[in-house]
Design a protein around this motif. Structure first.
Motif, short mmCIF file in Angstrom:
data_model
loop_
_atom_site.label_atom_id
_atom_site.label_comp_id
_atom_site.label_asym_id
_atom_site.label_seq_id
_atom_site.Cartn_x
_atom_site.Cartn_y
_atom_site.Cartn_z
N GLY A 111 5.18 -11.80 3.61
CA GLY A 111 4.17 -11.74 2.55
C GLY A 111 3.28 -10.53 2.71
O GLY A 111 2.90 -9.87 1.73
N MET A 112 2.94 -10.21 3.96
CA MET A 112 2.08 -9.06 4.22
C MET A 112 2.74 -7.77 3.74
O MET A 112 2.07 -6.81 3.37
CB MET A 112 1.81 -8.99 5.73
N LEU A 113 4.08 -7.76 3.75
CA LEU A 113 4.80 -6.53 3.42
C LEU A 113 5.50 -6.60 2.06
O LEU A 113 6.22 -5.69 1.69
CB LEU A 113 5.87 -6.25 4.49
N MET A 114 5.28 -7.70 1.32
CA MET A 114 6.03 -7.92 0.10
C MET A 114 5.88 -6.77 -0.88
O MET A 114 6.85 -6.31 -1.49
CB MET A 114 5.52 -9.22 -0.54
N THR A 115 4.66 -6.27 -1.01
CA THR A 115 4.44 -5.18 -1.98
C THR A 115 4.46 -3.82 -1.28
O THR A 115 3.72 -2.90 -1.65
CB THR A 115 3.10 -5.37 -2.70
N LEU A 116 5.30 -3.70 -0.28
CA LEU A 116 5.36 -2.48 0.52
C LEU A 116 5.54 -1.24 -0.36
O LEU A 116 5.00 -0.18 -0.05
CB LEU A 116 6.51 -2.57 1.53
N GLY A 117 6.31 -1.38 -1.45
CA GLY A 117 6.55 -0.22 -2.32
C GLY A 117 5.26 0.46 -2.75
O GLY A 117 5.14 1.68 -2.66
N VAL A 118 4.28 -0.32 -3.15
CA VAL A 118 3.03 0.30 -3.60
C VAL A 118 2.12 0.64 -2.42
O VAL A 118 1.42 1.64 -2.42
CB VAL A 118 2.32 -0.57 -4.67
N GLN A 119 2.15 -0.20 -1.38
CA GLN A 119 1.32 0.10 -0.21
C GLN A 119 1.69 1.45 0.38
O GLN A 119 0.84 2.26 0.74
CB GLN A 119 1.51 -0.98 0.87
N LEU A 120 2.98 1.68 0.49
CA LEU A 120 3.45 2.92 1.07
C LEU A 120 3.18 4.10 0.14
O LEU A 120 2.94 5.22 0.59
CB LEU A 120 4.95 2.78 1.36
N ALA A 121 3.22 3.84 -1.17
CA ALA A 121 2.90 4.90 -2.13
C ALA A 121 1.47 5.36 -1.91
O ALA A 121 1.17 6.56 -1.89
CB ALA A 121 3.08 4.39 -3.56
N VAL A 122 0.57 4.39 -1.70
CA VAL A 122 -0.84 4.73 -1.45
C VAL A 122 -0.98 5.48 -0.13
O VAL A 122 -1.74 6.45 -0.02
CB VAL A 122 -1.69 3.44 -1.46
N ASP A 123 -0.23 5.03 0.89
CA ASP A 123 -0.28 5.71 2.19
C ASP A 123 0.19 7.15 2.09
O ASP A 123 -0.42 8.06 2.64
CB ASP A 123 0.65 5.01 3.19
N ALA A 124 1.33 7.34 1.43
CA ALA A 124 1.94 8.67 1.40
C ALA A 124 1.18 9.61 0.47
O ALA A 124 1.28 10.83 0.60
CB ALA A 124 3.40 8.58 0.98
N TYR A 125 0.41 9.04 -0.43
CA TYR A 125 -0.44 9.85 -1.30
C TYR A 125 -1.43 10.69 -0.47
O TYR A 125 -1.72 11.83 -0.80
CB TYR A 125 -1.19 8.92 -2.27
N GLY A 126 -1.94 10.09 0.63
CA GLY A 126 -2.96 10.75 1.46
C GLY A 126 -2.52 12.12 1.97
O GLY A 126 -3.17 13.14 1.69
N PRO A 127 -1.41 12.18 2.74
CA PRO A 127 -1.00 13.49 3.25
C PRO A 127 -0.64 14.48 2.15
O PRO A 127 -0.81 15.70 2.34
CB PRO A 127 0.22 13.17 4.12
N ILE A 128 -0.16 14.00 1.00
CA ILE A 128 0.14 14.93 -0.10
C ILE A 128 -1.15 15.59 -0.58
O ILE A 128 -1.24 16.81 -0.73
CB ILE A 128 0.87 14.21 -1.26
#
Lengths: 687, 687
Positions: A420-437
């Motif tokens: 459940g913590m990782l269910m929406t990983l697709g968007v969580q990771l999008a937010v994470d990867a947005y940072g370094p960009i």
């Protein structure tokens, strides 16, 4: 058609959906303009450096993967030999996700800089879209891997619960091991790369040569920008890929052991896959929510995306539980639903606590800002105090999640909470990867000498990126803890030891041994950063000395050489920690036995999670304290307080970007290796 | 006469021997000359300050002791109500040992300064004799306490094994709890006191006012010297008093559960007391070995004492095992002997590893010295790397000691190994307490303006003291770990839970919760130091401002006010950590249950030991790196490298003298509280 076969179709659909979405967004990114020649040229250096790192990393990885695969094929017996194949698929899928993510991120950075000329809204759109490719690639490729392996498993072995339990799932743990191995390389190597470049560039450039951060005359500056991609895009992606895969497999293994009819148990086993697919759809909806209107903050746009996705995911989870699991006896469908929601809530709460301890203008960070006024020593003591205190509530949340989800649906409930913590990983990771960009876009704007207004916009995006990075780290740690515990439970079931008694001195010894490993591992990672930074400093000094034209802008610095140094240091630096992580479970398992190994796994998890939270949050808090002073708090930029804050931030860098995140890998990797060798141990010890 | 009664006579004899020896040495110390009026005056301030702290500490302690005693009398049933009495005796015995040790240490310091005028040999003799009073008082008073309690127990309840097991030993655990409570106050409070004074005195004195360390014009300097006594004499003494008592009681409890005849088991139960008495005699012989000849180093003289005592203790242990235990069946007498030697060897090895990681001119410390050349940030990163790496081998040694002593003689073997590590505590503590006396003597020489030759001699003594302090800390941590594990085992036996299964999520949750507590505890201790140092800085600034004559030496600074500030801060600062340590086992035990509590105890032990080693060794290494630079290494005193080293040392101070040692207390205290409430938990949960 049985539940297993129909699930596979749905998984295939989910995978294609995510990958198709990623492909579409990739096309969009590459169509965006980035026409300033200087920007294109420098952006080209960064992209080239990133690919150079990946190429060399994969060159080291391929022999490693082949050796481990050969070992799995030889050391295993019967059907389990196929673990070798699953292992290769896991490593390849994770590597491919990293490759795609990096490729797109290094294209999105220049385009974000370009878009920033038109304002905040287009720049945010480009940066976030770039991040969403990473997110969707990770979930899509992991689903694709599952799909291939389960499909082959069904064709060759069958689709009954018995076959799934006894043959297919043990083979598929190899997939998780492959993902873990890749994560080791990407996270530890990436962490060393990025901080060696960062510390090296800062110490020579800012301190010795007196040129600003991200100045294009600094030969290490390209390596620094490459590092953001290597560490924060590829490293974070591989880390969460591993958690995602690990929690799904762990939940499937634990589903078998629930008491109930075979048909119901089969549903419980395939349920995690369906939940993951539902999460993919929810994440896509969440990504669509990320829209910023004039006058709104980018943070609230991103929050809309993650919270929106979570709400949709909860709804999907309820529907799935009700219609697919409904009617079960030992585990009620509502309990499973609540367990999945518990995971989401726990992850979000950990993120919020992380934000409190590391965010801008919060009580703990303000305390560090005041401490900067009495010098570096008090800055460090206070920062460490904040980092240490920050670990308490997240651990209480994790404990509460474990105990409540267990009360709801037993061990299976814990696994569902982790998922459940990782269910929406697709968007969580999008937010994470947005940072370094966004961070890269700012660096490129500086190097390509864009007007200050552009830099202001990228700075605003970057500031939001720092907060999301801190929250992302909290999530990564929380999910690593739960995943490790699930894998540990799965290990116990596979190895055939019914009871692991803390009264047994072997178990206690295992816990002690496990508790010290994160310290050893962190020490090695930090040493590697120190040595690599030193090599970088020497190289930059050499270039300035031998090519005096660099500072006068009549000669071009040799960026490539600096990328090479970071790459070589990263690859060298991760060997010994990697060997420790891989060999410890094998040695303890075969010499000390499965009970001592179980103790070691719990020790490394408990000690590692706490140490990782401490390091990540202390580092994040120092970073933002420095940013606050630079933004005018306390005595402002250039003051004694600022110098003290810089020392804190420099110490915090390897804490939060190298050692801390590497610990996630350590504990998951040790747990998955134990799970993979469980059948061998069972055999060896005659259990 | 039965074995129990004859043992009591021997224990009484051992106790009187140790206390008589301490009395004789005390008389000798007070007869030594210290006639320089300035020295006498300043020494008087230190002694007065130390007593002022103790008085205030005891004023807080007495109500606390009464409340806990009342709780024990009310919450317990039947015979166990007498735990309240044992508790009071334990707290009183430990407090008395601390009082005597401090009284003598603050008399020995001036006399050491005086003796240093006559050379190294007489100065060493005075300082070490002062330390030996502390050592002998601790072992003598703990034996006296045991003697009183067991004598009363025998009178009221009887002397059979059954009575010992079911009534006397459970009551006597209250003695250990009393010692633990006292240790909490002395170690945590002392640690806060000493570092608040030290950091405060240095930052205002050296940095702001530009006067040398230990200058008598600095109002905080007396508090700094008082702090050395409060932290390193009384704090360390109470810590080891607790380990000593805890390991003896733990071993006695575990002796009951060995399989064998009643007569043999009774011998096993009383054997730890006999071993302790043999250790007292061995320690006295060791103390007599400490003689330095012209041209020899003080270190080798001290080493002769500790190693000589260990050799004699091993011989005694062999004789005792052979003649007293010989003929047992389940446990062979030789195995018990080897277990005791294992403990001694493990303690010594941990000490040697500690010396390697923190000593002068060793590879790790040289690495820190080089790192100082690139600034404070690299100094800190490298030092933390060293501290983290330093935890690995000690943990391997502890694990090896646990597994081998268990293989030799079961759980009883582990307990005997723990006791073996502390058998010669009399001389170990003498060596430990010698350090702060020498340190104080140096400070007094400076303040009383003795010629530099005197200061050179005290500096030589002090340098040795730093190494012995580091080794002593290693010993304290190692013995705390083993003691906690024994108390944990004893807890399991008393609470009546046969199996504590790591498969149970409650147990795993307990481990996680336990692992975070040392971080919370350390954070609170370090915060308290920070706040107290800040209050101290404000006070010193105020005195310099309001009494300008202080710096011109026309006005006397108000030393007492600074001692007051440190005292108040120490007493305030230890309340919350103390409450956490005391309440956690109670809450977890009654809400989560005994299995969760067992997990918590193992988690706090594993995580706490590793964190304590990391902190102590990082602090020790920074301290000696700074000393090396001051002694001419790298760029020498006053250089940029030196400034970086000072930052490292200042960060290391609360690490090694406050937070690190406090963790020993945390894990032992939680274990002993659990053992004390075990009968209540058994009752409450109906086990």
């Amino acid at each position: 058609m049985d539940a297993f076969s129909s699930t596979l179709l749905i998984v295939a659909g989910g995978s294609l959906l995510a990958l198709g979405y990623a492909a579409m967004k990739t096309r969009w990114i590459f169509r965006q303009a980035a026409d300033n020649p200087k920007l294109v040229k420098i952006g080209g250096f960064v992209a080239e450096g990133a690919m150079a790192f990946l190429t060399r990393e994969y060159k080291v990885l391929i022999p490693f993967v082949l050796v481990v695969a050969a070992f799995l094929a030889v050391a295993n017996q019967g059907v389990l030999r196929w673990q070798a194949f699953a292992f290769v698929v896991g490593a390849a899928a994770s590597a491919l996700a990293g490759f795609i993510g990096m490729k797109v991120a290094t294209a999105a950075n220049t385009r974000t800089t370009h878009a920033a000329q038109g304002g905040l809204i287009p720049a945010l759109k480009v940066a976030f879209t770039g991040g969403s490719v990473m997110g969707m690639s990770v979930v899509g490729l992991s689903m694709l891997g599952f799909c291939i392996l389960f499909f082959l498993g069904r064709q060759f072995f069958g689709s009954s619960l018995e076959v799934l339990d006894g043959q297919i799932l043990p083979v598929v743990t190899g997939f998780s091991l492959g993902a873990s191995s890749m994560a080791l390389f990407a996270r530890v190597g990436g962490g060393i790369f990025t901080k060696a470049a960062d510390v090296g560039a800062d110490l020579v450039g800012k301190v010795e040569a007196g040129i600003p951060e991200d100045d294009h005359r600094n030969p290490a500056t390209i390596a620094d920008n490459v590092g953001d991609n290597v560490g924060d895009v590829a490293g974070m992606g591989a880390d969460l890929f591993e958690s995602y895969v690990g929690s799904i497999i762990g939940a499937m293994v634990l589903g078998v052991s629930v008491v109930g009819s075979d048909a119901f148990r089969l549903r419980l086993v395939v349920f995690p896959l369906l939940l993951a697919v539902a999460g993919i759809v929810a994440a896509m909806i969440g990504v669509a929510f990320v829209r910023v209107k004039e006058g709104q903050s980018p943070q609230s746009a991103l929050n809309k995306g993650t919270f929106g996705a979570a709400a949709v995911a909860a709804l999907f989870s309820f529907l799935l539980c009700h219609f697919f699991l409904g009617g079960g006896k030992a585990v009620s469908s509502l309990s499973v639903f609540f367990a999945s929601v518990l995971g989401m809530v726990a992850g979000t709460l950990i993120g919020m606590i992380t934000e409190y301890y590391t965010g801008t203008d919060t009580k703990p960070v303000n305390k560090i800002v005041s401490a900067c006024e009495t010098g570096a020593a008090t800055t460090l003591i206070t920062g460490m105090g904040v980092g240490m205190a920050s670990a308490f509530i997240p651990i209480v949340i994790i404990v509460a999640a474990i105990l409540s989800s267990f009360a709801l649906a037993g061990l299976y409930g814990i696994a569902i909470a982790a998922l459940g913590m990782l269910m929406t990983l697709g968007v969580q990771l999008a937010v994470d990867a947005y940072g370094p960009i966004a961070d890269n876009a700012g660096g490129l704007a500086e190097m390509a000498e864009f007007p200050p207004e552009v830099r202001d916009i990228t700075d605003e995006l970057d500031a939001v990126g720092n907060t999301t990075a801190a929250i992302g780290k909290g999530f990564a740690i929380g999910s690593a803890a739960l995943t490790a515990i699930i894998l540990f439970t799965a290990f116990q079931q596979q190895v055939g030891v019914g009871i692991i008694n803390l009264m047994d001195p072997k178990v206690v010894s295992g816990v002690l041994l496990g508790a010290v490993l994160p310290y050893l591992f962190s020490s090695m990672a930090m040493n590697a950063v120190g040595e690599a930074a030193f090599a970088m400093i020497k190289e930059v000094r050499r270039q300035f000395r031998e090519k005096p034209g660099i500072l006068k802008e009549t000669e071009e610095p040799d960026y490539k050489k600096c990328v090479d140094i970071s790459t070589a240091a990263a690859l060298k630096g991760m060997i010994i920690p990697g060997v420790v992580a891989v060999l410890t479970p094998v040695l303890v398992g075969f010499i000390g036995g499965p009970t001592m190994l179980a103790g070691t796994l719990i020790g490394v998890t408990a000690s590692g999670v706490v140490l990782a939270i401490f390091m990540s949050n202390a580092g994040g808090a120092w970073d933002n304290a420095k940013k606050m002073i630079e933004g005018g708090a306390s005595q402002g930029k250039g003051s004694e307080a600022h110098k003290a804050a810089v020392v804190g931030d420099t110490v915090g860098d390897p804490f939060k970007d190298t050692a801390g995140p590497s610990l996630n890998i350590l504990l998951k990797l040790m747990a998955i290796i134990s799970l993979v060798i469980a059948p061998m141990l069972k055999n060896y010890w005659g259990l």
